[in-house]
Design a protein around this motif. Structure first.
Motif, PDB file in Angstrom:
ATOM      1  N   GLY A 170      -2.466   1.576  14.785  1.00 58.97           N
ATOM      2  CA  GLY A 170      -2.484   0.682  13.625  1.00 58.97           C
ATOM      3  C   GLY A 170      -3.716  -0.200  13.618  1.00 58.97           C
ATOM      4  N   THR A 171      -4.097  -0.699  14.797  1.00 59.41           N
ATOM      5  CA  THR A 171      -5.301  -1.526  14.899  1.00 59.41           C
ATOM      6  C   THR A 171      -6.553  -0.716  14.588  1.00 59.41           C
ATOM      7  OG1 THR A 171      -4.225  -2.878  16.596  1.00 59.41           O
ATOM      8  CG2 THR A 171      -6.613  -3.040  16.426  1.00 59.41           C
ATOM      9  N   LEU A 172      -6.610   0.515  15.128  1.00 58.46           N
ATOM     10  CA  LEU A 172      -7.772   1.365  14.885  1.00 58.46           C
ATOM     11  C   LEU A 172      -7.925   1.682  13.396  1.00 58.46           C
ATOM     12  CD1 LEU A 172     -10.081   3.193  15.940  1.00 58.46           C
ATOM     13  CD2 LEU A 172      -8.388   5.027  16.148  1.00 58.46           C
TER      14      LEU A 172
ATOM     15  N   VAL B 269      -4.515  10.609  -0.173  1.00 60.33           N
ATOM     16  CA  VAL B 269      -5.622   9.651  -0.257  1.00 60.33           C
ATOM     17  C   VAL B 269      -6.814  10.278  -0.972  1.00 60.33           C
ATOM     18  CG1 VAL B 269      -7.244   8.245   1.062  1.00 60.33           C
ATOM     19  CG2 VAL B 269      -4.872   8.438   1.822  1.00 60.33           C
ATOM     20  N   ASP B 270      -7.147  11.512  -0.593  1.00 61.21           N
ATOM     21  CA  ASP B 270      -8.271  12.209  -1.224  1.00 61.21           C
ATOM     22  C   ASP B 270      -8.035  12.434  -2.714  1.00 61.21           C
ATOM     23  OD1 ASP B 270      -9.757  12.289   1.034  1.00 61.21           O
ATOM     24  OD2 ASP B 270      -9.864  14.462   1.196  1.00 61.21           O
ATOM     25  N   LEU B 271      -6.839  12.894  -3.062  1.00 63.15           N
ATOM     26  CA  LEU B 271      -6.529  13.154  -4.463  1.00 63.15           C
ATOM     27  C   LEU B 271      -6.564  11.876  -5.289  1.00 63.15           C
ATOM     28  CD1 LEU B 271      -3.619  15.731  -4.094  1.00 63.15           C
ATOM     29  CD2 LEU B 271      -5.898  16.173  -4.995  1.00 63.15           C
ATOM     30  N   MET B 272      -6.136  10.778  -4.680  1.00 61.25           N
ATOM     31  CA  MET B 272      -6.160   9.504  -5.396  1.00 61.25           C
ATOM     32  C   MET B 272      -7.597   9.133  -5.767  1.00 61.25           C
ATOM     33  SD  MET B 272      -5.129   5.768  -3.979  1.00 61.25           S
ATOM     34  CE  MET B 272      -6.488   5.921  -2.821  1.00 61.25           C
ATOM     35  N   TYR B 273      -8.505   9.225  -4.790  1.00 61.12           N
ATOM     36  CA  TYR B 273      -9.899   8.890  -5.077  1.00 61.12           C
ATOM     37  C   TYR B 273     -10.504   9.848  -6.100  1.00 61.12           C
ATOM     38  CZ  TYR B 273     -10.378   5.320  -1.465  1.00 61.12           C
ATOM     39  OH  TYR B 273     -10.257   4.175  -0.740  1.00 61.12           O
TER      40      TYR B 273
ATOM     41  N   LEU C 238      -9.108  -0.056  -6.166  1.00 58.86           N
ATOM     42  CA  LEU C 238      -9.168   0.713  -4.925  1.00 58.86           C
ATOM     43  C   LEU C 238      -9.419  -0.208  -3.726  1.00 58.86           C
ATOM     44  CD1 LEU C 238     -11.153   3.864  -6.093  1.00 58.86           C
ATOM     45  CD2 LEU C 238      -8.702   3.655  -5.670  1.00 58.86           C
ATOM     46  N   ALA C 239     -10.192  -1.264  -3.943  1.00 60.59           N
ATOM     47  CA  ALA C 239     -10.398  -2.243  -2.871  1.00 60.59           C
ATOM     48  C   ALA C 239      -9.085  -2.948  -2.532  1.00 60.59           C
ATOM     49  CB  ALA C 239     -11.459  -3.258  -3.286  1.00 60.59           C
ATOM     50  N   LEU C 240      -8.273  -3.233  -3.554  1.00 59.93           N
ATOM     51  CA  LEU C 240      -6.961  -3.838  -3.326  1.00 59.93           C
ATOM     52  C   LEU C 240      -6.090  -2.919  -2.482  1.00 59.93           C
ATOM     53  CD1 LEU C 240      -4.707  -5.925  -3.869  1.00 59.93           C
ATOM     54  CD2 LEU C 240      -4.231  -4.695  -6.006  1.00 59.93           C
ATOM     55  N   ARG C 241      -6.103  -1.632  -2.802  1.00 65.10           N
ATOM     56  CA  ARG C 241      -5.311  -0.681  -2.016  1.00 65.10           C
ATOM     57  C   ARG C 241      -5.747  -0.676  -0.560  1.00 65.10           C
ATOM     58  NH1 ARG C 241      -5.013   3.560   0.855  1.00 65.10           N
ATOM     59  NH2 ARG C 241      -7.277   3.651   0.937  1.00 65.10           N
ATOM     60  N   ALA C 242      -7.075  -0.672  -0.337  1.00 61.31           N
ATOM     61  CA  ALA C 242      -7.581  -0.676   1.038  1.00 61.31           C
ATOM     62  C   ALA C 242      -7.187  -1.952   1.769  1.00 61.31           C
ATOM     63  CB  ALA C 242      -9.095  -0.513   1.032  1.00 61.31           C
ATOM     64  N   ALA C 243      -7.235  -3.093   1.065  1.00 61.41           N
ATOM     65  CA  ALA C 243      -6.873  -4.366   1.685  1.00 61.41           C
ATOM     66  C   ALA C 243      -5.399  -4.386   2.079  1.00 61.41           C
ATOM     67  CB  ALA C 243      -7.184  -5.517   0.729  1.00 61.41           C
ATOM     68  N   VAL C 244      -4.538  -3.875   1.205  1.00 59.53           N
ATOM     69  CA  VAL C 244      -3.111  -3.816   1.521  1.00 59.53           C
ATOM     70  C   VAL C 244      -2.872  -2.896   2.718  1.00 59.53           C
ATOM     71  CG1 VAL C 244      -0.840  -3.092   0.664  1.00 59.53           C
ATOM     72  CG2 VAL C 244      -2.377  -4.376  -0.825  1.00 59.53           C
TER      73      VAL C 244
ATOM     74  N   LEU D 285       0.639   0.329   0.850  1.00 60.86           N
ATOM     75  CA  LEU D 285       1.694   0.392   1.855  1.00 60.86           C
ATOM     76  C   LEU D 285       2.062   1.834   2.181  1.00 60.86           C
ATOM     77  CD1 LEU D 285       4.038  -2.417   0.449  1.00 60.86           C
ATOM     78  CD2 LEU D 285       2.638  -2.553   2.524  1.00 60.86           C
ATOM     79  N   GLY D 286       2.230   2.639   1.118  1.00 66.45           N
ATOM     80  CA  GLY D 286       2.723   3.992   1.292  1.00 66.45           C
ATOM     81  C   GLY D 286       1.746   4.935   1.958  1.00 66.45           C
ATOM     82  N   LEU D 287       0.440   4.659   1.837  1.00 66.66           N
ATOM     83  CA  LEU D 287      -0.566   5.507   2.456  1.00 66.66           C
ATOM     84  C   LEU D 287      -1.186   4.854   3.689  1.00 66.66           C
ATOM     85  CD1 LEU D 287      -2.352   6.840  -0.759  1.00 66.66           C
ATOM     86  CD2 LEU D 287      -0.468   7.869   0.516  1.00 66.66           C
ATOM     87  N   GLY D 288      -1.041   3.542   3.811  1.00 67.58           N
ATOM     88  CA  GLY D 288      -1.618   2.839   4.955  1.00 67.58           C
ATOM     89  C   GLY D 288      -0.776   2.960   6.211  1.00 67.58           C
TER      90      GLY D 288
END
Length: 386
Positions: free
Chosen positions: A117-119, A214-218, A239-245, A297-300
């Motif tokens: 999770g940290t990595l 993740v790839d399909l989303m982008y 997309l930045a919001l998704r990455a932050a979450v 949340l769902g992809l992170g």
């Protein structure tokens, strides 16, 4: 820093190719050249990490990626771009496998979920800082609406790689100690034996499904944005919001797993991604905020959990190899599944694309839910079954 350099290069190389007169077909070929080394050499890189240590492989990967970036910076021409991108892809593969192998080896006896999770949280931070840093600096002194200075962008990427290299010198002694410990416990076994690990195929299938999402989303969020008249700037912020979450979701994983169990967390998080993907075609930019939180949340959460699931099913001496195998399966999925989704769902438009992706995740949820290894391999004190 390595992830920031990687995503920065992936972004700037498209502008570089367009400046050289590339057409869409060449851009697709360029994207494939990044993925090809991982498809062919991920397992070898994992075996090398088991033998010589993850930090040595990651450090070599950083130097390899830097060499490819320097080649792209100093030489011109579309053939050079193809060769350089393949070299950079090889370097990034070695960095990823080396990092993951080090984490797997050092977290033995502890919570590998928390370590992974940290990595992955650090990787998400790199994805947050890389693109804006590269594009902003590459746009300095450039007229509004003009193409960015790709050479300046590549220099920024080289700086990120340079900042990442000192970590090797801090970690090599630890890795050497871990390597001696692995030699005293068990030697490596054949990959065919590793493949027979109970439940391994399930963990690899779920991992591939999440990464492809993740790839399909982008790839297809711009299609949604065009239909909803959402600006490119707004898409970038979403997309930045998704990455932050995703970053935040990975920081407290060990506590969540201790309370609810890994299998339950996997199912719930992927269900959140399914609901978000199903809703996206019907929402505008404001509704997309909630969707991106759900996707974050769902992809992170599943990515570090599938890494921990994979390594929990194999002996310590084979963690690098099985992580390399995981990456090989992921790359196969990244090549095959988007083509399948695009072929079967594209005629239905954005609704068909995102719903087909949601159906893919529903299948992954079924794989987790029907797996005995899902719980057995997820025990808090899991050792090494092989």
């Amino acid at each position: 820093m390595a992830q920031a350099s990687w995503v920065g290069i992936r972004l700037i190389i498209g502008y570089r190719a367009l400046a050289e007169g590339a057409d869409p077909a060449f851009l697709g070929l360029l994207a494939s050249s990044f993925a090809l080394p991982a498809l062919l050499l991920a397992l070898t890189a994992g075996r090398t990490a088991d033998k010589f240590g993850g930090t040595a492989v990651a450090f070599t990967g950083l130097l390899t990626a830097a060499a490819g970036t320097l080649t792209m910076l100093t030489l011109r021409g579309l053939p050079v771009l193809l060769i350089a991108s393949a070299v950079i892809g090889l370097g990034h593969l070695m960095v990823m496998v080396g990092q993951q192998a080090f984490v797997a080896h050092i977290s033995k006896g502890g919570s590998s979920d928390s370590a992974f999770g940290t990595l992955t949280a650090a990787a998400s931070i790199g994805q947050l800082i890389g693109p804006p840093a590269v594009t902003i600096i590459a746009s300095l002194g450039v007229a509004q609406g003009a193409q960015p200075d790709t050479s300046l962008g590549l220099v920024v990427c080289l700086c990120f790689s340079t900042l990442a290299t000192p970590a090797y010198f801090f970690l090599r002694r630890t890795d050497a100690r871990l390597r001696e410990g692995r030699r005293s416990v068990a030697g490596p076994i054949k990959v065919t034996h590793v493949l027979k690990s109970p439940g391994l195929w399930r963990s690899l299938v779920v991992s591939g499904a999440v990464l492809v999402t993740v790839d399909l989303m982008y790839a297809f969020v711009p299609v949604w944005a065009t239909e909803q008249n959402v600006s490119a700037a707004a898409v970038g912020l979403l997309l930045a919001l998704r990455a932050a979450v995703s970053v935040l979701s990975r920081l407290g994983l060990s506590r969540l797993i201790h309370r609810f169990g890994r299998k339950a967390i996997l199912v719930i998080s992927m269900a959140a991604a399914v609901a978000s993907l199903a809703a996206l075609p019907f929402v505008g930019p404001w509704g997309a905020i909630a969707v991106m939180v759900g996707l974050g949340l769902g992809l992170g959460i599943p990515q570090p959990l599938t890494m921990a699931w994979v390594v929990s099913l194999t002996a310590t001496a084979n963690h690098g190899a099985v992580l390399g195998l995981r990456m090989t399966v992921n790359r196969l999925a990244q090549i095959a599944l988007p083509l399948a989704v695009g072929s079967f769902a594209a005629p239905l438009g954005v609704l068909g694309i995102f719903w087909a992706n949601a159906a893919l995740l529903v299948g992954a949820i079924a794989v987790v839910g029907g797996s005995d290894a899902g719980e057995a391999g997820f025990s808090e004190s899991s050792g090494d079954p092989l």
